[in-house]
Scaffold this active site. Structure first.
Site, PDB file in Angstrom:
ATOM      1  N   GLU A   1       0.854  -1.191   0.000  1.00  0.00           N
ATOM      2  CA  GLU A   1       0.000   0.000   0.000  1.00  0.00           C
ATOM      3  C   GLU A   1       0.889   1.240   0.000  1.00  0.00           C
ATOM      4  OE1 GLU A   1      -2.418  -0.523   3.492  1.00  0.00           O
ATOM      5  OE2 GLU A   1      -3.118  -2.479   2.812  1.00  0.00           O
ATOM      6  N   PRO A   2       1.319   1.675  -1.192  1.00  0.00           N
ATOM      7  CA  PRO A   2       2.309   2.768  -1.236  1.00  0.00           C
ATOM      8  C   PRO A   2       1.807   4.090  -0.659  1.00  0.00           C
ATOM      9  CG  PRO A   2       2.158   1.639  -3.350  1.00  0.00           C
ATOM     10  CD  PRO A   2       1.001   1.172  -2.523  1.00  0.00           C
TER      11      PRO A   2
ATOM     12  N   CYS B   1      -5.863  34.164  10.112  1.00  0.00           N
ATOM     13  CA  CYS B   1      -5.886  34.897  11.388  1.00  0.00           C
ATOM     14  C   CYS B   1      -5.676  33.985  12.578  1.00  0.00           C
ATOM     15  CB  CYS B   1      -7.214  35.632  11.556  1.00  0.00           C
ATOM     16  SG  CYS B   1      -7.220  37.209  10.760  1.00  0.00           S
ATOM     17  N   GLU B   2      -4.729  33.075  12.452  1.00  0.00           N
ATOM     18  CA  GLU B   2      -4.417  32.173  13.566  1.00  0.00           C
ATOM     19  C   GLU B   2      -2.906  32.158  13.759  1.00  0.00           C
ATOM     20  OE1 GLU B   2      -6.545  30.954  15.412  1.00  0.00           O
ATOM     21  OE2 GLU B   2      -8.314  30.235  14.344  1.00  0.00           O
TER      22      GLU B   2
ATOM     23  N   TYR C   1      -2.434  13.899   0.785  1.00  0.00           N
ATOM     24  CA  TYR C   1      -2.836  14.462   2.080  1.00  0.00           C
ATOM     25  C   TYR C   1      -2.862  15.984   2.003  1.00  0.00           C
ATOM     26  CZ  TYR C   1      -1.849   9.751   3.671  1.00  0.00           C
ATOM     27  OH  TYR C   1      -1.837   8.386   3.818  1.00  0.00           O
TER      28      TYR C   1
HETATM   29  C1  PLP Z   1      -3.459   0.741   6.495  1.00  0.00           C
HETATM   30  C2  PLP Z   1      -2.693   1.813   5.780  1.00  0.00           C
HETATM   31  N1  PLP Z   1      -2.059   1.519   4.624  1.00  0.00           N
HETATM   32  C3  PLP Z   1      -1.367   2.467   3.933  1.00  0.00           C
HETATM   33  C4  PLP Z   1      -1.262   3.758   4.400  1.00  0.00           C
HETATM   34  C5  PLP Z   1      -0.495   4.752   3.582  1.00  0.00           C
HETATM   35  O1  PLP Z   1       0.601   5.254   4.216  1.00  0.00           O
HETATM   36  P1  PLP Z   1       1.177   6.700   3.935  1.00  0.00           P
HETATM   37  O2  PLP Z   1       0.352   7.437   2.946  1.00  0.00           O
HETATM   38  O3  PLP Z   1       1.168   7.371   5.263  1.00  0.00           O
HETATM   39  O4  PLP Z   1       2.523   6.486   3.399  1.00  0.00           O
HETATM   40  C6  PLP Z   1      -1.899   4.101   5.608  1.00  0.00           C
HETATM   41  C7  PLP Z   1      -1.773   5.464   6.155  1.00  0.00           C
HETATM   42  O5  PLP Z   1      -1.841   5.719   7.319  1.00  0.00           O
HETATM   43  C8  PLP Z   1      -2.645   3.105   6.312  1.00  0.00           C
HETATM   44  O6  PLP Z   1      -3.261   3.400   7.479  1.00  0.00           O
END
Ligand code: PLP
Length: 229
Positions: free
Chosen positions: A87-88, A157-158, A187
C-alpha cells in the site's frame, strides 16, 4: 494477513523485519489452526522527500528486497509464497502535486520577513497540525536582492497558520507574486477544510503545457448550500 507498520518510512530494514514476522505468523497459524493463508499485505508508509535532501524510499528496491525476504522466510517455514500486496499511500501521488499560492501581503520586521498568502491551514493543515515541513519558491519572475529567511503564513488569522516557517525567498518578494510549494499531491486536497469559511481551491491537471480543471474552485453558494435556517 495484513500489517501496516507506520508512515514516512525510509528504512528498508524495518519492512524486512515486518515481512519476516508476518511470515512467521503465517507459519504459526498453519501450525496451530491448520489454516494456510495465501495473501499477505505488507501495508505501506513509503517515505517521500518533501524537501531537497530529505531521504526517500525507493519502491523498486523495496519490491526487490521484500520478494527476496518473503521467499526465503517462506522456504525456512516450508510455506508456499503468499500473494503479496503493498500500500504505497502518499508515494503514489505526493510528487504529482504542486500548490500555487498568491502573495497577499509582505511584512518586513527587523528579525523576519513575513509573507502572507491566499491559502494556508485550510488547504494544507499538515504544517500547523504536526509540523510537516515543505519548501516553497517564487515562480513567474526572477527575484532580486538575494534570498532572505522568510516565514510563509496563511490567511486564517491564527497564530498557528504557518505554512513554511523557515523559507528562503527573494528580498523583493511582493503582493501579487506566485509561490509554488511542491510535494503536495497527497494528504493535501483530501485534508482541505472550510476553516473560517475559507473556500477550497481548485485542482488543475497540467500536462505538456495544457491545463485541465479536475476539481472546480468552491463558491459562496457551495458554502451556503447547507444553510437552511
Ligand atoms: C493501512 C494503511 N495503509 C497504507 C497507508 C499509507 O501510508 P502513507 O500514505 O502514510 O505512506 C496508511 C496510512 O496511514 C494506512 O493506514
Amino acid at each position: 494477513m495484513h500489517c501496516h507498520i507506520g508512515s514516512q518510512i525510509t528504512d528498508l530494514d524495518v519492512f524486512d523485519q515486518a515481512a519476516r514476522r508476518m511470515v512467521a505468523l503465517l507459519a504459526a497459524i498453519r501450525d496451530e489452526h491448520g489454516a494456510m493463508l495465501l495473501n499477505l499485505d505488507l501495508g505501506g508508509g513509503f517515505g517521500v522527500a518533501y524537501r531537497a535532501g530529505d531521504p526517500e524510499l525507493n519502491p523498486a528496491q523495496l519490491a526487490d528486497r521484500l520478494r527476496r525476504t518473503v521467499r526465503s522466510a517462506c522456504a525456512e517455514h516450508r510455506l508456499p509464497v503468499p500473494r503479496l500486496t503493498i500500500e504505497p499511500g502518499r508515494a503514489i501521488a505526493a510528487h504529482a502535486g504542486v500548490t500555487v499560492y498568491r502573495v497577499v501581503s509582505v511584512k518586513h520586521t527587523p528579525g523576519a520577513l513575513l509573507v502572507a498568502v491566499n491559502g494556508g491551514m485550510s488547504d494544507n493543515p499538515r504544517p500547523s497540525l504536526y509540523g510537516a515541513r515543505y519548501s516553497v519558491r517564487l515562480i513567474g519572475r526572477r527575484g532580486a536582492g538575494g534570498d532572505r529567511a522568510a516565514s510563509v503564513v496563511g490567511r486564517h488569522c491564527e497564530a498557528g497558520d504557518v505554512l513554511v516557517p523557515d523559507a528562503r525567498l527573494p528580498a523583493d518578494v511582493r503582493p501579487g507574486d506566485l509561490l509554488a510549494m511542491p510535494c503536495t499531491g497527497a494528504y493535501h486536497h483530501s485534508m482541505a477544510s472550510n476553516y473560517n469559511l475559507v473556500r477550497r481551491p481548485p485542482v488543475v491537471a497540467v500536462r505538456g503545457g495544457r491545463a485541465r480543471l479536475l476539481v472546480r474552485r468552491e463558491t459562496v453558494e457551495d458554502l451556503l448550500a447547507r444553510d437552511v435556517g
